[in-house]
Scaffold this motif. Structure first.
Motif, PDB file in Angstrom:
ATOM      1  N   GLU A 296       0.827  -1.195   0.000  1.00 30.10           N
ATOM      2  CA  GLU A 296       0.000   0.000   0.000  1.00 30.10           C
ATOM      3  C   GLU A 296       0.870   1.257   0.000  1.00 30.10           C
ATOM      4  O   GLU A 296       0.586   2.229  -0.700  1.00 30.10           O
ATOM      5  CB  GLU A 296      -0.931   0.000   1.211  1.00 30.10           C
ATOM      6  N   ALA A 297       1.932   1.235   0.804  1.00 35.30           N
ATOM      7  CA  ALA A 297       2.813   2.401   0.876  1.00 35.30           C
ATOM      8  C   ALA A 297       3.555   2.616  -0.437  1.00 35.30           C
ATOM      9  O   ALA A 297       3.832   3.762  -0.827  1.00 35.30           O
ATOM     10  CB  ALA A 297       3.797   2.229   2.028  1.00 35.30           C
ATOM     11  N   HIS A 298       3.876   1.526  -1.132  1.00 36.30           N
ATOM     12  CA  HIS A 298       4.622   1.641  -2.390  1.00 36.30           C
ATOM     13  C   HIS A 298       3.730   2.140  -3.522  1.00 36.30           C
ATOM     14  O   HIS A 298       4.181   2.843  -4.427  1.00 36.30           O
ATOM     15  CB  HIS A 298       5.220   0.281  -2.746  1.00 36.30           C
ATOM     16  N   GLY A 299       2.452   1.781  -3.462  1.00 32.75           N
ATOM     17  CA  GLY A 299       1.545   2.044  -4.578  1.00 32.75           C
ATOM     18  C   GLY A 299       1.340   0.764  -5.362  1.00 32.75           C
ATOM     19  O   GLY A 299       2.271   0.250  -5.978  1.00 32.75           O
ATOM     20  N   VAL A 300       0.127   0.212  -5.334  1.00 29.17           N
ATOM     21  CA  VAL A 300      -0.113  -1.106  -5.893  1.00 29.17           C
ATOM     22  C   VAL A 300      -1.474  -1.107  -6.581  1.00 29.17           C
ATOM     23  O   VAL A 300      -2.389  -0.379  -6.183  1.00 29.17           O
ATOM     24  CB  VAL A 300      -0.056  -2.182  -4.783  1.00 29.17           C
ATOM     25  N   ALA A 301      -1.588  -1.912  -7.630  1.00 31.46           N
ATOM     26  CA  ALA A 301      -2.876  -2.137  -8.291  1.00 31.46           C
ATOM     27  C   ALA A 301      -3.496  -3.400  -7.709  1.00 31.46           C
ATOM     28  O   ALA A 301      -2.835  -4.438  -7.613  1.00 31.46           O
ATOM     29  CB  ALA A 301      -2.687  -2.283  -9.793  1.00 31.46           C
ATOM     30  N   ARG A 302      -4.757  -3.292  -7.304  1.00 29.16           N
ATOM     31  CA  ARG A 302      -5.475  -4.433  -6.730  1.00 29.16           C
ATOM     32  C   ARG A 302      -6.251  -5.140  -7.832  1.00 29.16           C
ATOM     33  O   ARG A 302      -6.935  -4.496  -8.615  1.00 29.16           O
ATOM     34  CB  ARG A 302      -6.403  -3.962  -5.607  1.00 29.16           C
ATOM     35  N   ILE A 303      -6.154  -6.477  -7.847  1.00 27.55           N
ATOM     36  CA  ILE A 303      -6.768  -7.299  -8.888  1.00 27.55           C
ATOM     37  C   ILE A 303      -7.910  -8.091  -8.271  1.00 27.55           C
ATOM     38  O   ILE A 303      -7.790  -8.616  -7.156  1.00 27.55           O
ATOM     39  CB  ILE A 303      -5.743  -8.275  -9.498  1.00 27.55           C
ATOM     40  N   GLU A 304      -9.013  -8.182  -9.000  1.00 26.76           N
ATOM     41  CA  GLU A 304     -10.154  -8.983  -8.568  1.00 26.76           C
ATOM     42  C   GLU A 304     -10.890  -9.519  -9.797  1.00 26.76           C
ATOM     43  O   GLU A 304     -10.681  -9.035 -10.911  1.00 26.76           O
ATOM     44  CB  GLU A 304     -11.133  -8.159  -7.719  1.00 26.76           C
ATOM     45  N   ASP A 305     -11.742 -10.508  -9.555  1.00 27.05           N
ATOM     46  CA  ASP A 305     -12.587 -11.003 -10.642  1.00 27.05           C
ATOM     47  C   ASP A 305     -13.487  -9.896 -11.158  1.00 27.05           C
ATOM     48  O   ASP A 305     -13.971  -9.059 -10.393  1.00 27.05           O
ATOM     49  CB  ASP A 305     -13.468 -12.160 -10.150  1.00 27.05           C
ATOM     50  N   GLY A 306     -13.731  -9.913 -12.467  1.00 26.16           N
ATOM     51  CA  GLY A 306     -14.612  -8.936 -13.083  1.00 26.16           C
ATOM     52  C   GLY A 306     -16.068  -9.316 -12.928  1.00 26.16           C
ATOM     53  O   GLY A 306     -16.417 -10.400 -12.439  1.00 26.16           O
ATOM     54  N   PHE A 307     -16.942  -8.425 -13.372  1.00 27.69           N
ATOM     55  CA  PHE A 307     -18.377  -8.596 -13.159  1.00 27.69           C
ATOM     56  C   PHE A 307     -19.026  -9.490 -14.206  1.00 27.69           C
ATOM     57  O   PHE A 307     -20.163  -9.911 -14.053  1.00 27.69           O
ATOM     58  CB  PHE A 307     -19.068  -7.227 -13.146  1.00 27.69           C
ATOM     59  N   LEU A 308     -18.344  -9.759 -15.298  1.00 30.14           N
ATOM     60  CA  LEU A 308     -18.703 -10.836 -16.223  1.00 30.14           C
ATOM     61  C   LEU A 308     -17.544 -11.810 -16.159  1.00 30.14           C
ATOM     62  O   LEU A 308     -16.629 -11.773 -16.977  1.00 30.14           O
ATOM     63  CB  LEU A 308     -18.886 -10.321 -17.650  1.00 30.14           C
ATOM     64  N   ARG A 309     -17.571 -12.690 -15.178  1.00 28.87           N
ATOM     65  CA  ARG A 309     -16.366 -13.421 -14.839  1.00 28.87           C
ATOM     66  C   ARG A 309     -16.071 -14.595 -15.768  1.00 28.87           C
ATOM     67  O   ARG A 309     -14.958 -14.752 -16.251  1.00 28.87           O
ATOM     68  CB  ARG A 309     -16.449 -13.929 -13.398  1.00 28.87           C
ATOM     69  N   SER A 310     -17.071 -15.453 -15.987  1.00 30.44           N
ATOM     70  CA  SER A 310     -16.781 -16.727 -16.641  1.00 30.44           C
ATOM     71  C   SER A 310     -18.078 -17.480 -16.885  1.00 30.44           C
ATOM     72  O   SER A 310     -19.153 -17.036 -16.508  1.00 30.44           O
ATOM     73  CB  SER A 310     -15.878 -17.584 -15.738  1.00 30.44           C
TER      74      SER A 310
END
Length: 423
Positions: A221-235
């Motif tokens: 968080e202190a470094h600066g990070v992109a958070r990844i998650e499943d999308g809303f049209l997942r699979s």
């Protein structure tokens, strides 16, 4: 002033050579004696593939050579004049509102939109910018969609190029990935590793950093990070069954399911009242496609619905009770039983239809309500969510994405938590 590569076909066809470029530099200085001159090199020159007509030897206290990556439109925005021999950047300068000074005979000169230093007598018509654009970009070329292997419209090609350019800008320098389970690594490599392989590591390196949203750390968080998650049209299938996702979200501010802090999605929603007309049309078209194709997050299909009792029907979607969206987005009602009890208490005469979450039905996650049939009129096990939405009047939920899918279909939604679409 726009440099080009030596031996370029458009330079040769214009009868231009090194002397033409020297003449252009002379006139640029003479016409604008107090202005700074920026010479934009060709990208192939900057990459070392081909030589240009100007070098650092041409630089003075008012002449600079710009050989780094920059959008031409950023240069046009700050320029009082544009000089070129035959570069297509001259055409782009016209689209940006300039009347470029042209020393060659490219396709866009001779139509009243340029200051021509080498006129072409057969071109006598006066065109508008829109007419020139239509000829050059709509009528003359054939556009091709490589993903569907077919011809397409200019608009489709431009959208594809926009997405490809955005992906390159995001990914070409490479990613370090943290907190990624082993089975997720191949899909992540497919999404983000086209230009440089994703490195799965515990160390923070010089590249961009990504983390599965629930696995972030104070150091990241202190470094600066992109958070990844499943999308809303997942699979078409469940993540809990290790089915690879077909969409992911990337958030550099927070994450959509955490209402305790801002997220990039929230910022985009906040800004949506100022969307231009073309973006609204795109959103409307995509919404219409999702509805007509009956698409939802997991696209599992489902069993044929039983006959539902008549009356005001309320759909109550179950959730995974230890899911991050419940932990962070729910309040005093944070279980499926509590949700059912609240919906029944507030709507004693309504027909309550309870749909268990598919991960819970599969026995993979927490959230079962063994006596749900005593709280709901119908327990719709393994039911198609779209078929249910077609049959109900409203939805009561904590934070389920099914509430968002109901909104797209014009249903009333009551939220007992704080999902991204609430508020």
């Amino acid at each position: 002033m726009i440099d080009q590569t030596r031996g370029d076909a458009s330079v040769k066809a214009s009868g231009a050579d090194l002397n033409t470029f020297r003449e252009m530099l002379f006139y640029a200085q003479t016409d604008h004696p107090s202005a700074k001159i920026i010479i934009k090199t060709h990208p192939e020159t900057a990459a070392g593939h081909r030589g240009g007509y100007f070098t650092q030897a041409d630089c003075t206290d008012r002449i600079t050579l710009h050989d780094t990556s920059i959008s031409p439109y950023a240069l046009f925005e700050g320029a009082i004049a544009v000089y070129t021999v035959s570069s297509q950047m001259g055409f782009e300068a016209i689209l940006s509102g300039h009347k470029p000074v042209v020393f060659g005979q490219p396709f866009y000169m001779g139509w009243g939109l340029t200051d021509d230093r080498k006129p072409l007598d057969r071109r006598q018509r006066k065109l508008t910018r829109n007419q020139l654009f239509a000829a050059a970009m709509l009528l003359y070329p054939k556009w091709y969609d490589p993903f569907h292997d077919r011809l397409c419209s200019f608009e489709q090609a431009a959208a594809t190029l926009t997405a490809a350019a955005r992906a390159w800008r995001d990914d070409h320098a490479g990613w370090d990935a943290h907190g990624m389970r082993l089975w997720k690594r191949k899909p992540l490599q497919t999404f983000f590793g086209r230009y440089a392989p994703v490195k799965f590591t515990d160390q923070i390196g010089p590249r961009r950093q990504m983390v599965w949203a629930g696995k972030t750390t104070p150091a990241l968080e202190a470094h600066g990070v992109a958070r990844i998650e499943d999308g809303f049209l997942r699979s078409r299938g469940l993540g809990a069954d290790l089915i690879a996702p077909l969409s992911l979200v990337v958030d550099d501010l927070g994450i959509y399911y955490d209402p305790t802090r801002p997220s990039r999605l929230e910022a985009l929603i906040e800004a949506s009242p100022t969307l231009p007309d073309h973006a609204r049309r795109r959103a409307e078209a995509l919404t219409a496609t999702l509805i007509s194709e009956r698409l939802t997050k997991y696209n599992l299909g489902g069993a044929v619905l039983p006959d539902l009792p008549e009356g005001r029907r309320i759909l109550v979607p179950g959730q995974v009770e230890d899911d991050a969206s419940i932990r962070l987005g729910a309040t005093e009602i944070n279980t499926n039983r509590g949700l059912l009890e609240a919906a029944r208490k507030a709507n004693p005469a309504a027909v309550i239809i309870y749909k268990p979450h598919p991960d819970v039905e599969a026995g993979l996650r927490k959230g079962a309500v063994p006596d749900a049939d005593t709280l709901a009129d119908v327990v719709a096990t393994k039911a198609d969510p779209v078929a249910l939405l077609d049959q109900v009047d409203e939805v009561w939920t904590m934070t389920s994405l099914l509430g968002f899918e109901a909104l797209l279909r014009g249903k009333k939604v009551t939220c007992l938590g704080t999902p991204f679409y609430a508020g």
